[in-house]
Write an enzyme that holds these catalytic residues in place. Structure first.
Site, PDB file in Angstrom:
ATOM      1  N   GLY A  26       0.838  -1.198   0.000  1.00 53.03           N
ATOM      2  CA  GLY A  26       0.000   0.000   0.000  1.00 53.03           C
ATOM      3  C   GLY A  26       0.868   1.241   0.000  1.00 53.03           C
ATOM      4  N   GLN A  27       0.223   2.340  -0.297  1.00 53.19           N
ATOM      5  CA  GLN A  27       0.936   3.610  -0.371  1.00 53.19           C
ATOM      6  C   GLN A  27       0.313   4.564   0.625  1.00 53.19           C
ATOM      7  OE1 GLN A  27       3.458   4.740  -2.861  1.00 53.19           O
ATOM      8  NE2 GLN A  27       3.545   6.460  -1.429  1.00 53.19           N
ATOM      9  N   GLY A  28       1.111   5.159   1.483  1.00 54.01           N
ATOM     10  CA  GLY A  28       0.585   6.145   2.423  1.00 54.01           C
ATOM     11  C   GLY A  28       1.145   7.511   2.101  1.00 54.01           C
ATOM     12  N   PHE A  30       3.280   9.161   3.659  1.00 55.77           N
ATOM     13  CA  PHE A  30       4.700   9.313   3.979  1.00 55.77           C
ATOM     14  C   PHE A  30       5.597   8.308   3.283  1.00 55.77           C
ATOM     15  CE2 PHE A  30       2.468  11.480   7.237  1.00 55.77           C
ATOM     16  CZ  PHE A  30       3.266  12.562   7.542  1.00 55.77           C
ATOM     17  N   LYS A  32       5.825   4.083   1.253  1.00 60.30           N
ATOM     18  CA  LYS A  32       5.194   2.812   0.915  1.00 60.30           C
ATOM     19  C   LYS A  32       5.183   1.847   2.092  1.00 60.30           C
ATOM     20  CE  LYS A  32       6.474   2.853  -3.901  1.00 60.30           C
ATOM     21  NZ  LYS A  32       7.638   2.938  -4.741  1.00 60.30           N
ATOM     22  N   VAL A  33       4.276   0.899   2.013  1.00 57.49           N
ATOM     23  CA  VAL A  33       4.304  -0.235   2.934  1.00 57.49           C
ATOM     24  C   VAL A  33       4.600  -1.475   2.093  1.00 57.49           C
ATOM     25  CG1 VAL A  33       2.980  -1.611   4.573  1.00 57.49           C
ATOM     26  CG2 VAL A  33       2.649   0.855   4.492  1.00 57.49           C
ATOM     27  N   LYS A  48       6.888  -0.516   6.885  1.00 58.84           N
ATOM     28  CA  LYS A  48       6.489   0.835   6.490  1.00 58.84           C
ATOM     29  C   LYS A  48       7.736   1.677   6.290  1.00 58.84           C
ATOM     30  CE  LYS A  48       3.303   4.406   7.970  1.00 58.84           C
ATOM     31  NZ  LYS A  48       1.898   4.477   8.328  1.00 58.84           N
ATOM     32  N   ASP A 142      -4.638  10.227  15.718  1.00 55.93           N
ATOM     33  CA  ASP A 142      -4.972  10.301  14.287  1.00 55.93           C
ATOM     34  C   ASP A 142      -5.826   9.098  13.902  1.00 55.93           C
ATOM     35  OD1 ASP A 142      -5.058  11.194  11.677  1.00 55.93           O
ATOM     36  OD2 ASP A 142      -3.135  10.283  11.125  1.00 55.93           O
ATOM     37  N   LYS A 144      -8.731   7.047  12.460  1.00 54.76           N
ATOM     38  CA  LYS A 144      -9.653   7.223  11.328  1.00 54.76           C
ATOM     39  C   LYS A 144      -9.844   5.854  10.695  1.00 54.76           C
ATOM     40  CE  LYS A 144      -5.549   8.601   8.748  1.00 54.76           C
ATOM     41  NZ  LYS A 144      -4.854   9.600   7.959  1.00 54.76           N
ATOM     42  N   ASN A 147      -6.942   3.814   9.357  1.00 53.91           N
ATOM     43  CA  ASN A 147      -6.008   3.157  10.277  1.00 53.91           C
ATOM     44  C   ASN A 147      -6.573   1.890  10.898  1.00 53.91           C
ATOM     45  OD1 ASN A 147      -3.822   4.878  10.005  1.00 53.91           O
ATOM     46  ND2 ASN A 147      -4.670   6.365  11.430  1.00 53.91           N
ATOM     47  N   ASP A 160      -0.786   2.585  13.109  1.00 48.53           N
ATOM     48  CA  ASP A 160      -0.211   3.917  13.294  1.00 48.53           C
ATOM     49  C   ASP A 160      -0.283   4.429  14.724  1.00 48.53           C
ATOM     50  OD1 ASP A 160       0.651   4.087  10.764  1.00 48.53           O
ATOM     51  OD2 ASP A 160      -0.581   5.792  10.167  1.00 48.53           O
ATOM     52  N   THR A 182      -6.725  14.060  10.243  1.00 52.76           N
ATOM     53  CA  THR A 182      -7.746  14.080   9.202  1.00 52.76           C
ATOM     54  C   THR A 182      -8.924  14.868   9.755  1.00 52.76           C
ATOM     55  OG1 THR A 182      -6.944  11.934   8.599  1.00 52.76           O
ATOM     56  CG2 THR A 182      -9.029  12.584   7.639  1.00 52.76           C
TER      57      THR A 182
HETATM   58  P1  ATP Z   1      -0.001   7.686   6.640  1.00 53.37           P
HETATM   59  O1  ATP Z   1      -0.807   8.828   7.141  1.00 53.37           O
HETATM   60  O2  ATP Z   1       1.079   7.274   7.573  1.00 53.37           O
HETATM   61  O3  ATP Z   1       0.455   7.807   5.251  1.00 53.37           O
HETATM   62  P2  ATP Z   1      -1.894   5.874   5.649  1.00 53.37           P
HETATM   63  O4  ATP Z   1      -2.992   5.184   6.379  1.00 53.37           O
HETATM   64  O5  ATP Z   1      -2.235   6.837   4.592  1.00 53.37           O
HETATM   65  O6  ATP Z   1      -1.001   6.496   6.738  1.00 53.37           O
HETATM   66  P3  ATP Z   1      -0.022   3.721   5.535  1.00 53.37           P
HETATM   67  O7  ATP Z   1      -0.196   3.445   6.978  1.00 53.37           O
HETATM   68  O8  ATP Z   1       1.331   4.091   5.067  1.00 53.37           O
HETATM   69  O9  ATP Z   1      -0.968   4.837   4.982  1.00 53.37           O
HETATM   70  O10 ATP Z   1      -0.584   2.472   4.750  1.00 53.37           O
HETATM   71  C1  ATP Z   1      -0.798   2.516   3.352  1.00 53.37           C
HETATM   72  C2  ATP Z   1      -1.488   1.236   2.953  1.00 53.37           C
HETATM   73  O11 ATP Z   1      -0.618   0.122   3.184  1.00 53.37           O
HETATM   74  C3  ATP Z   1      -2.738   0.926   3.763  1.00 53.37           C
HETATM   75  O12 ATP Z   1      -3.863   1.497   3.175  1.00 53.37           O
HETATM   76  C4  ATP Z   1      -2.795  -0.592   3.734  1.00 53.37           C
HETATM   77  O13 ATP Z   1      -3.427  -0.998   2.549  1.00 53.37           O
HETATM   78  C5  ATP Z   1      -1.323  -0.986   3.675  1.00 53.37           C
HETATM   79  N1  ATP Z   1      -0.837  -1.331   5.004  1.00 53.37           N
HETATM   80  C6  ATP Z   1      -0.456  -0.471   5.976  1.00 53.37           C
HETATM   81  N2  ATP Z   1      -0.056  -1.118   7.082  1.00 53.37           N
HETATM   82  C7  ATP Z   1      -0.195  -2.433   6.820  1.00 53.37           C
HETATM   83  C8  ATP Z   1       0.042  -3.639   7.576  1.00 53.37           C
HETATM   84  N3  ATP Z   1       0.508  -3.582   8.819  1.00 53.37           N
HETATM   85  N4  ATP Z   1      -0.217  -4.820   6.983  1.00 53.37           N
HETATM   86  C9  ATP Z   1      -0.682  -4.848   5.716  1.00 53.37           C
HETATM   87  N5  ATP Z   1      -0.939  -3.776   4.957  1.00 53.37           N
HETATM   88  C10 ATP Z   1      -0.688  -2.572   5.492  1.00 53.37           C
END
Ligand code: ATP
Length: 293
Positions: A26-28, A30, A32-33, A48, A142, A144, A147, A160, A182
């Site tokens: 996934g992409q956040g 900040f 990639k995960v 992460k 945070d 939501k 998370n 998170d 958010t």
């Molecule tokens: P941030 O505000 O830190 O960017 P975010 O919720 O936008 O938070 P991330 O926490 O970086 O994004 O997660 C991005 C995506 O990665 C998530 O939507 C999810 O699909 C995947 N992901 C995150 N954490 C995990 C995890 N522990 N196991 C599996 N997939 C995860």
């Protein structure tokens, strides 16, 4: 367990510490995960990756170090546990539980609003995770739908936790001015900046109320594309629950949405509320009556 060598040979990968990194999960905001596999044990993790230039933790102050130590020591079935934090010159890597059931939000979108009994099951898991972390002085700040992940058994894992200070929003003002918080889930005292400090417990209770409302209504209580209008509603307007909400649920939400944080429920109060203790087949209970204990 996975055959690490076969997998590593079949796919291009990079490595951080003992962890081989594979596909992006996934992409956040900040970074990639990625899927990570420990090269000795073959155990899978979510890794992460955050760019140091975008976050506060590149400074690795003693406070950040302390907070990471606290988070690493926490283990609970309803939170995404953190195992290690590794650094490279440009990145910080958080080695976490791999959660494979997707996001609760997607489940909500797929199935439509939950009935109150289903929502209660998720809400109890959320509350247990929050209570565990709050007891250790760690607040989410945070919270939501994004998370809230589900494991293979459909159990909530809160992601998170404690990361706000690593990512950079360490104070109410910062939280308001960064994109970390958010707006739809933001408690009124953060918007009004009523005081310099704020109660992390009560901020998390507010956001959990937003999530509980969302689970049963299928939409959030405060919605507007214009952020000033949105903030104005959060600070000044009451939450109107849909008519199908039971009196017990309405009462619980009213107590979670008290504008004055000192009058707002804590999670211990939430657990004692009659709606929380109900299960399928129970009568709806009398609103406003917290159970003794
Ligand atoms: P941030 O505000 O830190 O960017 P975010 O919720 O936008 O938070 P991330 O926490 O970086 O994004 O997660 C991005 C995506 O990665 C998530 O939507 C999810 O699909 C995947 N992901 C995150 N954490 C995990 C995890 N522990 N196991 C599996 N997939 C995860």
């Amino acid at each position: 367990m996975m055959d690490v060598n076969a997998r590593a040979a079949a796919q291009s990968h990079s490595k951080v510490g003992k962890y081989l990194l594979f596909e992006t999960l996934g992409q956040g905001a900040f970074g990639k995960v990625k899927l990570g596999i420990h090269e000795d044990t073959g155990k899978t993790y979510a890794v992460k990756m955050m760019q140091k230039s975008q976050i506060r933790a590149h400074e690795m102050t003693n406070q950040v170090r302390r907070e990471i130590a606290v988070m690493k020591a926490m283990r609970h079935k309803n939170i995404v546990n953190l195992y290690e934090v590794l650094m490279s010159p440009k990145h910080i890597y958080m080695i976490m539980d791999l959660v494979e059931g997707g996001e609760l939000y997607d489940e909500l979108m797929r199935r439509g609003p939950f009935d109150e009994n289903e929502a209660r099951v998720y809400f109890k898991q959320l509350t247990e995770g929050m209570l565990y972390c709050h007891a250790r002085g760690v607040f989410h700040r945070d919270l939501k739908f994004d998370n809230l992940l589900l494991d293979k058994d459909g159990v909530i894992k809160i992601g998170d936790f404690g990361l706000v200070s690593i990512k950079g929003a360490g104070s109410a003002t910062e939280l308001l001015h960064t994109q970390v918080g958010t707006p739809h889930y933001t408690a009124p005292e953060i918007i009004t900046r009523a005081s310099d400090g704020y109660d992390g417990v009560k901020v998390d209770v507010w956001s959990s109320g937003i999530i509980l409302y969302g689970l049963v209504a299928g939409s959030l209580p405060f919605m507007d594309e214009d952020i000033q209008v949105l903030y104005n509603s959060i600070v000044n307007k009451g939450v109107e629950c849909p008519p199908e909400f039971s009196p017990g649920l309405v009462d619980l939400l009213e107590n979670m949405f008290r504008k004055d944080p000192s009058k707002r429920y804590s999670f211990s109060d939430v657990k004692r509320h009659v709606w929380y203790g109900e299960s399928e087949g129970d009568s709806e209970g009398e609103p406003g009556k917290a159970r003794p204990g």
